[in-house]
Design a protein around this motif. Structure first.
Motif, PDB file in Angstrom:
ATOM      1  N   GLU A 181      42.069   3.898  33.542  1.00 15.25           N
ATOM      2  CA  GLU A 181      43.424   3.838  34.097  1.00 15.25           C
ATOM      3  C   GLU A 181      43.413   3.888  35.621  1.00 15.25           C
ATOM      4  OE1 GLU A 181      45.916   6.795  32.404  1.00 15.25           O
ATOM      5  OE2 GLU A 181      45.741   6.019  30.354  1.00 15.25           O
ATOM      6  N   LYS A 182      42.544   4.723  36.185  1.00 14.14           N
ATOM      7  CA  LYS A 182      42.472   4.858  37.643  1.00 14.14           C
ATOM      8  C   LYS A 182      41.390   3.981  38.259  1.00 14.14           C
ATOM      9  CE  LYS A 182      44.069   9.660  37.563  1.00 14.14           C
ATOM     10  NZ  LYS A 182      43.721  11.070  37.918  1.00 14.14           N
ATOM     11  N   ASP A 183      40.614   3.308  37.400  1.00 19.03           N
ATOM     12  CA  ASP A 183      39.483   2.493  37.846  1.00 19.03           C
ATOM     13  C   ASP A 183      38.588   3.301  38.792  1.00 19.03           C
ATOM     14  OD1 ASP A 183      37.837   0.274  37.989  1.00 19.03           O
ATOM     15  OD2 ASP A 183      38.921  -0.576  39.709  1.00 19.03           O
ATOM     16  N   SER A 184      38.224   4.495  38.345  1.00 17.78           N
ATOM     17  CA  SER A 184      37.399   5.380  39.167  1.00 17.78           C
ATOM     18  C   SER A 184      36.233   5.927  38.346  1.00 17.78           C
ATOM     19  CB  SER A 184      38.225   6.529  39.740  1.00 17.78           C
ATOM     20  OG  SER A 184      38.708   7.363  38.701  1.00 17.78           O
ATOM     21  N   ILE A 185      35.194   6.307  39.031  1.00 18.62           N
ATOM     22  CA  ILE A 185      33.972   6.806  38.391  1.00 18.62           C
ATOM     23  C   ILE A 185      33.742   8.253  38.780  1.00 18.62           C
ATOM     24  CG2 ILE A 185      31.460   6.603  38.337  1.00 18.62           C
ATOM     25  CD1 ILE A 185      31.814   3.579  38.698  1.00 18.62           C
ATOM     26  N   LEU A 186      33.413   9.078  37.791  1.00 21.76           N
ATOM     27  CA  LEU A 186      33.047  10.466  38.029  1.00 21.76           C
ATOM     28  C   LEU A 186      31.564  10.636  37.727  1.00 21.76           C
ATOM     29  CD1 LEU A 186      33.864  13.458  38.583  1.00 21.76           C
ATOM     30  CD2 LEU A 186      34.258  13.675  36.116  1.00 21.76           C
ATOM     31  N   ASP A 187      30.829  11.162  38.693  1.00 27.11           N
ATOM     32  CA  ASP A 187      29.401  11.403  38.505  1.00 27.11           C
ATOM     33  C   ASP A 187      29.225  12.601  37.573  1.00 27.11           C
ATOM     34  OD1 ASP A 187      26.715  11.880  38.643  1.00 27.11           O
ATOM     35  OD2 ASP A 187      26.597  11.901  40.824  1.00 27.11           O
ATOM     36  N   THR A 188      28.767  12.360  36.353  1.00 25.05           N
ATOM     37  CA  THR A 188      28.587  13.436  35.377  1.00 25.05           C
ATOM     38  C   THR A 188      27.113  13.793  35.177  1.00 25.05           C
ATOM     39  OG1 THR A 188      28.842  11.703  33.687  1.00 25.05           O
ATOM     40  CG2 THR A 188      30.731  13.148  34.082  1.00 25.05           C
ATOM     41  N   SER A 189      26.244  13.274  36.045  1.00 30.79           N
ATOM     42  CA  SER A 189      24.879  13.788  36.057  1.00 30.79           C
ATOM     43  C   SER A 189      24.942  15.228  36.564  1.00 30.79           C
ATOM     44  CB  SER A 189      23.986  12.947  36.972  1.00 30.79           C
ATOM     45  OG  SER A 189      24.382  13.095  38.329  1.00 30.79           O
ATOM     46  N   PHE A 190      23.891  15.989  36.361  1.00 27.34           N
ATOM     47  CA  PHE A 190      23.912  17.363  36.859  1.00 27.34           C
ATOM     48  C   PHE A 190      22.493  17.821  37.192  1.00 27.34           C
ATOM     49  CE2 PHE A 190      23.946  17.573  32.183  1.00 27.34           C
ATOM     50  CZ  PHE A 190      22.836  18.367  31.922  1.00 27.34           C
ATOM     51  N   GLY A 191      22.415  18.784  38.099  1.00 29.27           N
ATOM     52  CA  GLY A 191      21.133  19.315  38.509  1.00 29.27           C
ATOM     53  C   GLY A 191      20.692  20.464  37.626  1.00 29.27           C
ATOM     54  N   VAL A 192      19.387  20.582  37.461  1.00 21.10           N
ATOM     55  CA  VAL A 192      18.774  21.680  36.711  1.00 21.10           C
ATOM     56  C   VAL A 192      17.793  22.384  37.643  1.00 21.10           C
ATOM     57  CG1 VAL A 192      17.348  22.326  34.733  1.00 21.10           C
ATOM     58  CG2 VAL A 192      19.001  20.450  34.527  1.00 21.10           C
ATOM     59  N   GLU A 193      17.826  23.705  37.665  1.00 17.27           N
ATOM     60  CA  GLU A 193      16.923  24.500  38.498  1.00 17.27           C
ATOM     61  C   GLU A 193      16.282  25.582  37.644  1.00 17.27           C
ATOM     62  OE1 GLU A 193      17.509  27.818  41.957  1.00 17.27           O
ATOM     63  OE2 GLU A 193      18.431  25.860  42.346  1.00 17.27           O
ATOM     64  N   THR A 194      14.966  25.657  37.690  1.00 11.17           N
ATOM     65  CA  THR A 194      14.260  26.679  36.914  1.00 11.17           C
ATOM     66  C   THR A 194      14.130  27.971  37.715  1.00 11.17           C
ATOM     67  OG1 THR A 194      12.023  26.195  37.721  1.00 11.17           O
ATOM     68  CG2 THR A 194      12.853  24.843  35.900  1.00 11.17           C
ATOM     69  N   GLY A 195      13.707  29.007  37.049  1.00 13.15           N
ATOM     70  CA  GLY A 195      13.356  30.236  37.738  1.00 13.15           C
ATOM     71  C   GLY A 195      12.029  30.073  38.461  1.00 13.15           C
ATOM     72  N   SER A 196      11.513  31.162  39.001  1.00 12.05           N
ATOM     73  CA  SER A 196      10.291  31.130  39.797  1.00 12.05           C
ATOM     74  C   SER A 196       9.068  30.768  38.942  1.00 12.05           C
ATOM     75  CB  SER A 196      10.079  32.490  40.460  1.00 12.05           C
ATOM     76  OG  SER A 196       8.901  32.488  41.230  1.00 12.05           O
ATOM     77  N   ILE A 197       8.240  29.886  39.486  1.00  7.78           N
ATOM     78  CA  ILE A 197       7.004  29.445  38.832  1.00  7.78           C
ATOM     79  C   ILE A 197       5.852  29.704  39.791  1.00  7.78           C
ATOM     80  CG2 ILE A 197       5.751  27.488  37.860  1.00  7.78           C
ATOM     81  CD1 ILE A 197       8.513  26.145  37.423  1.00  7.78           C
ATOM     82  N   LEU A 198       4.864  30.494  39.380  1.00  4.40           N
ATOM     83  CA  LEU A 198       3.709  30.772  40.221  1.00  4.40           C
ATOM     84  C   LEU A 198       2.610  29.767  39.899  1.00  4.40           C
ATOM     85  CD1 LEU A 198       2.309  32.543  42.312  1.00  4.40           C
ATOM     86  CD2 LEU A 198       1.548  34.031  40.433  1.00  4.40           C
ATOM     87  N   LEU A 199       2.296  28.932  40.875  1.00  2.59           N
ATOM     88  CA  LEU A 199       1.242  27.939  40.721  1.00  2.59           C
ATOM     89  C   LEU A 199      -0.010  28.436  41.432  1.00  2.59           C
ATOM     90  CD1 LEU A 199       3.290  24.670  41.420  1.00  2.59           C
ATOM     91  CD2 LEU A 199       2.727  25.695  39.206  1.00  2.59           C
TER      92      LEU A 199
END
Length: 250
Positions: free
Chosen positions: A175-193
């Protein structure tokens, strides 16, 4: 005394050099993607064979599960970011696709892993990626590319088996000819390498059907791609904890 001093200084320099070598040790990182249903592992052998029950009581099977992640990065304790400008298509029917070696080494230490589910709007350009085009990853009805294809069968309230196509894409408001970005970021907790490592990223497939939106397949099972509100709800459910950090092997 002169020779002793020379020997001492040489040993000290060698020691410092060794310390420096240790402090800049670099490690390789590989990602391993696993899928589960509230803790029950989902593998290729489960496709079309195993029945699951979602939060609203619908019994369903999975015939296909593919999803894409992009913009992978590792952020160390000082806030320095190593970016891996790439993307990865995971396909449960293809075990070889469930691991991904990051293209650059990083210094040992503590990190957070970040990635985007799907493509954000800057990356989600029609026809931009030949390898994705070749496997029919395009989202023709709304443009750009899929984030996820989750397909299978479910039993309705009468026990009759029906198809469902739980596809995640960017949300298009016709109806509005508009796009909503529905991707999303993921962040993990601390990782010791501390050496070459494989980091497991877990997807709880059951999570797509619950919290904050209890998903009843009897109401919404097909034609979800052009459904603006449905795509918003899929994104909201994904953000609420579908992905988590699993085992780290080093």
């Amino acid at each position: 005394m002169k020779y002793f001093l020379t020997f001492f200084l040489s040993a000290l320099l060698f020691s410092c050099s060794s310390d420096n070598d240790e402090s800049i040790k670099e490690v390789s990182v590989k990602l391993k993607f696993s899928q589960n249903w509230d803790g029950t592992v989902i593998e290729k052998s489960d496709l079309e064979n195993t029945e699951f029950t979602n939060k609203t009581g619908s019994k369903l099977s999975i015939s296909r599960l593919r999803y894409l992640i992009s913009r992978i990065s590792l952020v160390n304790g000082a806030g320095d970011t190593t970016k891996f400008d790439s993307y990865k298509l995971i396909d449960v029917s293809k075990p070889d696709s469930l691991t991904y070696a990051l293209s650059k080494k990083v210094s040992e230490g503590s990190y957070k892993l970040l990635f985007t589910f799907g493509f954000n709007n800057d990356d989600n350009k029609d026809g931009e990626y030949p390898d994705l085009n070749s496997v029919s990853w395009n989202a023709d009805s709304v443009g750009g590319y899929h984030y996820m294809q989750l397909d299978g069968k479910y039993k309705d309230t009468l026990g009759v088996e029906n198809s469902y196509n739980f596809h995640a894409v960017r949300a298009y408001d016709k109806e509005k000819d508009s796009i909503l970005d529905t991707s999303f970021g993921v962040e993990t907790g601390s990782i010791l390498l501390k050496s070459n490592a494989t980091i497991e990223i877990k997807m709880n497939v059951a999570g797509w059907f619950k919290s904050p939106n209890d998903w009843d397949l009897n109401d919404k099972s097909i034609n979800l791609m052009p459904d603006f509100e449905a795509q918003k709800e899929i994104s909201e459910n994904g953000k609420s904890g579908v992905f988590s950090l699993g085992a780290i092997s080093q």
